[in-house]
Design an enzyme around this catalytic site. Structure first.
Site, PDB file in Angstrom:
ATOM      1  N   GLY A  13      23.150  48.397 -38.140  1.00  0.00           N
ATOM      2  CA  GLY A  13      24.585  48.284 -38.358  1.00  0.00           C
ATOM      3  C   GLY A  13      25.420  48.606 -37.131  1.00  0.00           C
ATOM      4  O   GLY A  13      26.633  48.787 -37.236  1.00  0.00           O
ATOM      5  N   HIS A  53      27.745  35.373 -34.197  1.00  0.00           N
ATOM      6  CA  HIS A  53      28.528  36.500 -33.670  1.00  0.00           C
ATOM      7  C   HIS A  53      29.914  36.030 -33.224  1.00  0.00           C
ATOM      8  O   HIS A  53      30.921  36.676 -33.508  1.00  0.00           O
ATOM      9  CB  HIS A  53      27.808  37.174 -32.492  1.00  0.00           C
ATOM     10  CG  HIS A  53      26.876  38.259 -32.905  1.00  0.00           C
ATOM     11  ND1 HIS A  53      27.265  39.567 -32.997  1.00  0.00           N
ATOM     12  CD2 HIS A  53      25.558  38.236 -33.236  1.00  0.00           C
ATOM     13  CE1 HIS A  53      26.237  40.315 -33.365  1.00  0.00           C
ATOM     14  NE2 HIS A  53      25.190  39.525 -33.520  1.00  0.00           N
TER      15      HIS A  53
END
Length: 181
Positions: A13, A53
């Site tokens: 994360g 991304h």
């Protein structure tokens, strides 16, 4: 330069946390965000990761692809800039790929930490922690593990905050809180 260093294992994360912190800090302090991407397209899967991304980032963020030398980017930051570097582990990979000597490695680490100590603005840096696993079986993998460990130690030493990510949960290590600063 005020800095946050985010460490963790694969899929812990790190990037999500760093991006959330960047959004919070940018909104709180009216900062301009530059996302410094160190990854390079090496195959179709990596191209797909990079595309995902890019699509997930806010459109107001500037993206700078810099696979080798992030210290000048940090050094040029103004008081109104937030630089998000994702990630140092790929940066080191790129250094090793081109045959970086130990002297050059040490110079680059020094330039990076000097920029963090002397620069203006804010920075969030992301890196993998790879030292908690088994001892790698070959020289290059051991060198990568060792150099990344030393790089991480040097960045953590100058960072205002260090956050360890575990299963998507931020664990404060140094000066860290959940609130933007």
């Amino acid at each position: 330069m005020k800095s946050v260093f985010v460490l963790g294992g694969a899929r812990s994360g790190k990037s999500g946390y760093a991006e959330t912190r960047a959004r919070q800090l940018a909104a709180t302090h009216e900062l301009s965000v530059t996302y410094v991407a160190t990854a390079e397209v090496t195959d179709d899967e990596m191209a797909d990761r990079i595309r995902r991304h890019r699509e997930a980032r806010p459109s107001a963020w500037r993206t700078l692809e810099e696979p080798m030398d992030i210290a000048p980017v940090l050094a040029r930051a103004t008081a109104h800039d937030l630089i998000l570097v994702d990630c140092l582990s790929l940066l080191l990979n790129n250094w090793l790929y081109v045959g970086c000597s130990e002297d050059t490695y040490l110079q680059r680490v020094t330039a990076l930490t000097d920029a963090l100590k002397r620069g203006e603005g804010r920075a969030i840096l992301v890196s993998n922690e790879v030292g908690a696993g088994i001892v790698p079986g070959d020289h290059l993998s051991r060198l990568y593990r060792d150099w990344l460990g030393w790089l991480n130690q040097n960045v953590a030493a100058v960072a205002d905050e260090v956050v360890w990510m575990v299963a998507g949960i931020p664990v404060p290590v140094k000066g860290a809180t959940d609130a933007p600063r």
